[in-house]
Write a protein that holds these residues in place. Structure first.
Motif, short mmCIF file in Angstrom:
data_model
loop_
_atom_site.label_atom_id
_atom_site.label_comp_id
_atom_site.label_asym_id
_atom_site.label_seq_id
_atom_site.Cartn_x
_atom_site.Cartn_y
_atom_site.Cartn_z
N PRO A 282 -5.49 4.09 -1.93
CA PRO A 282 -6.13 3.91 -3.23
C PRO A 282 -5.58 4.91 -4.24
O PRO A 282 -5.36 6.08 -3.92
CB PRO A 282 -7.61 4.20 -2.94
N GLY A 283 -5.31 4.42 -5.43
CA GLY A 283 -4.81 5.29 -6.50
C GLY A 283 -3.30 5.28 -6.63
O GLY A 283 -2.77 5.59 -7.70
N ALA A 284 -2.58 4.96 -5.55
CA ALA A 284 -1.13 4.83 -5.65
C ALA A 284 -0.81 3.62 -6.52
O ALA A 284 -1.54 2.64 -6.52
CB ALA A 284 -0.51 4.67 -4.27
N SER A 285 0.28 3.69 -7.26
CA SER A 285 0.64 2.55 -8.11
C SER A 285 1.37 1.50 -7.29
O SER A 285 2.00 1.79 -6.27
CB SER A 285 1.53 3.01 -9.26
N ALA A 286 1.28 0.26 -7.75
CA ALA A 286 2.00 -0.82 -7.08
C ALA A 286 3.50 -0.53 -7.05
O ALA A 286 4.17 -0.75 -6.04
CB ALA A 286 1.73 -2.15 -7.78
N GLU A 287 4.03 0.00 -8.15
CA GLU A 287 5.47 0.26 -8.19
C GLU A 287 5.88 1.39 -7.26
O GLU A 287 7.03 1.44 -6.82
CB GLU A 287 5.92 0.54 -9.62
N SER A 288 4.97 2.29 -6.94
CA SER A 288 5.33 3.38 -6.02
C SER A 288 5.58 2.88 -4.60
O SER A 288 6.35 3.49 -3.86
CB SER A 288 4.24 4.46 -6.02
N GLU A 321 -1.55 -11.87 -7.63
CA GLU A 321 -1.60 -10.44 -7.96
C GLU A 321 -2.24 -9.67 -6.80
O GLU A 321 -3.10 -10.21 -6.09
CB GLU A 321 -2.44 -10.23 -9.22
N PRO A 322 -1.84 -8.39 -6.60
CA PRO A 322 -0.88 -7.60 -7.37
C PRO A 322 0.54 -7.77 -6.83
O PRO A 322 0.75 -7.97 -5.64
CB PRO A 322 -1.37 -6.18 -7.14
N TYR A 323 1.52 -7.68 -7.73
CA TYR A 323 2.92 -7.74 -7.34
C TYR A 323 3.46 -6.32 -7.16
O TYR A 323 3.27 -5.45 -8.00
CB TYR A 323 3.72 -8.54 -8.37
N ILE A 324 4.12 -6.12 -6.04
CA ILE A 324 4.61 -4.79 -5.66
C ILE A 324 6.05 -4.70 -6.14
O ILE A 324 7.00 -5.04 -5.43
CB ILE A 324 4.49 -4.57 -4.14
N ILE A 325 6.21 -4.23 -7.36
CA ILE A 325 7.50 -4.31 -8.04
C ILE A 325 7.62 -3.16 -9.04
O ILE A 325 6.62 -2.69 -9.60
CB ILE A 325 7.62 -5.68 -8.76
N ASN A 326 8.84 -2.74 -9.28
CA ASN A 326 9.10 -1.71 -10.28
C ASN A 326 8.58 -2.17 -11.64
O ASN A 326 8.81 -3.31 -12.05
CB ASN A 326 10.61 -1.44 -10.36
N GLY A 327 7.88 -1.29 -12.32
CA GLY A 327 7.32 -1.62 -13.63
C GLY A 327 5.86 -1.98 -13.59
O GLY A 327 5.22 -2.06 -14.65
N ASN A 328 5.30 -2.17 -12.39
CA ASN A 328 3.88 -2.47 -12.28
C ASN A 328 3.13 -1.18 -11.94
O ASN A 328 3.08 -0.75 -10.78
CB ASN A 328 3.61 -3.53 -11.21
#
Length: 380
Positions: A282-288, A321-328
């Protein structure tokens, strides 16, 4: 093999009522006067019934303030007989050929300033609704509904676990079908049958990418004959009766791989997939999560061969959603579910992918799929 019932569970009226209430509140928060939800996965999420999209308009009207209504052709209304509309507080408005259903919807809502139409509404309905509503702003409902659907409740999580276990059972049987001398199509047909045998309502997709075909991430099946030494990508999934989907990829070798670089390259892929899974919390970003996998692959010199995002959300749709991709930059929250599936694809040679569905928990991550990640070497 034990038989497994494919009876579709009855919808929980209390849960559906809560979803409708949340949808209305989300519309209000987005300064939207009403959501118009066409047949499909959004409708199943909100009513427990997906319905069907045809040339006649069917739509669930959810006003930000007021009583929801299901507008449906009278001849198709029996298909919604199992929906507990009374318990849900949903009025059913039927129409017959010769009526104007778009005007029926417009009259229901009066003069809204902004309406949101579900993302996969056919264009013939979108344009007719636009004409009926005149000056009202028309937007997509996806950004509103996805905020509800991204966070799975306990029943949804249990359905995803069930789907994951079912597809794991299929992967565990791969040695029954995958061997040299058979075509990808023959193997795919056997896998398709097993997906149903192991508890799905049907197979949504079956990818059997052998040898150079494995370097195409969305390869289907072909008449290529599988050969000894081939590396084979098997990506399979489908819905269980509750409507929630599985999606899991494992990579196999028919006997020892013929290419000398397979073991070293595959080890990189394993590390990348594990790094991404370990980053989920929890709290980590999708892009990370995407970055965690991509950094490992880039550092090993294979960055140009990782040609897609690291993952996608899953639920009533295989891709959501959610998409695990750079920029998200979306922060992950407890109850989100998505794939972690890095791949390395070398055109003309071979490819490999490892895919698990994961759940974000209160403190970290839970893997829905539990099959081993090692390259599985099968008897040729």
């Amino acid at each position: 093999m034990s038989s497994r019932s494919l009876h579709t569970p009855a919808p929980d009226a209390a849960a559906l009522r809560a979803r409708l209430d949340r949808a209305a509140k989300a519309a209000a928060a987005a300064n939207t006067d009403a959501l118009l939800v066409a047949p499909g996965s959004d409708l199943r999420y909100l009513l427990g019934q997906a319905g069907g999209s045809f040339e006649r308009l069917t739509t669930l009207v959810i006003p930000a303030d007021g009583t929801p209504a299901l507008v449906v052709p009278k001849l198709e209304a029996p298909g919604y007989a199992d929906v507990p509309t009374d318990a849900l507080g949903v009025e059913v408005l039927t129409w017959v050929d010769g009526d104007d259903p778009y005007r029926l919807v417009a009259d229901r809502l009066g003069k809204p300033g902004r309406i949101a139409v579900s993302d996969f509404t056919p264009a013939l309905h979108v344009l007719s609704l636009r004409a009926a509503f005149g000056d009202a702003e028309q937007a997509l409902a996806g950004p509103i509904v996805r905020e509800l659907r991204m966070r799975k409740d306990a029943a949804e999580i249990e359905a995803l676990r069930k789907a994951g276990a079912a597809i794991d059972r299929v992967h565990a049987r791969m040695g029954e079908w995958l061997r040299a001398g058979r075509t990808e199509a023959e193997v795919g047909a056997d896998i398709t049958a097993a997906i149903v045998e192991e508890g799905h309502t049907h197979a949504d997709f079956v990818i059997v990418g052998s040898g150079p075909n494995g370097a195409s991430p969305h390869h289907d099946v072909s008449e290529r004959v599988i050969e000894r030494g081939d590396v084979v990508v098997i990506d399979i999934g489908g819905p269980v009766p509750e409507g929630y989907n599985s999606d899991s990829t494992r990579t196999y070798s028919i006997g020892e791989p013929r290419d000398a670089d397979v073991a070293e390259t595959y080890a990189v892929l394993q590390r990348a997939q594990q790094a991404a899974v370990d980053a989920v919390r929890p709290g980590a970003s999708a892009e990370s999560i995407d970055k965690a996998a991509r950094d490992v692959i880039d550092a090993a010199g294979f960055g140009e061969y990782f040609i897609h995002r690291t993952g996608h959300g899953i639920g009533l749709d295989v891709h959501e959603e959610p998409y695990i991709i750079n920029g998200n930059a979306l922060p992950l929250e407890e109850g989100m579910a998505f794939s972690v599936e890095p791949g390395i694809y070398q055109p003309g040679r071979w490819g490999a992918r490892i895919e698990d569905i994961v759940l974000v928990t209160g403190s970290g991550v839970e893997l829905v799929n539990t099959r081993p990640h090692e390259l599985v070497v099968l008897d040729a």
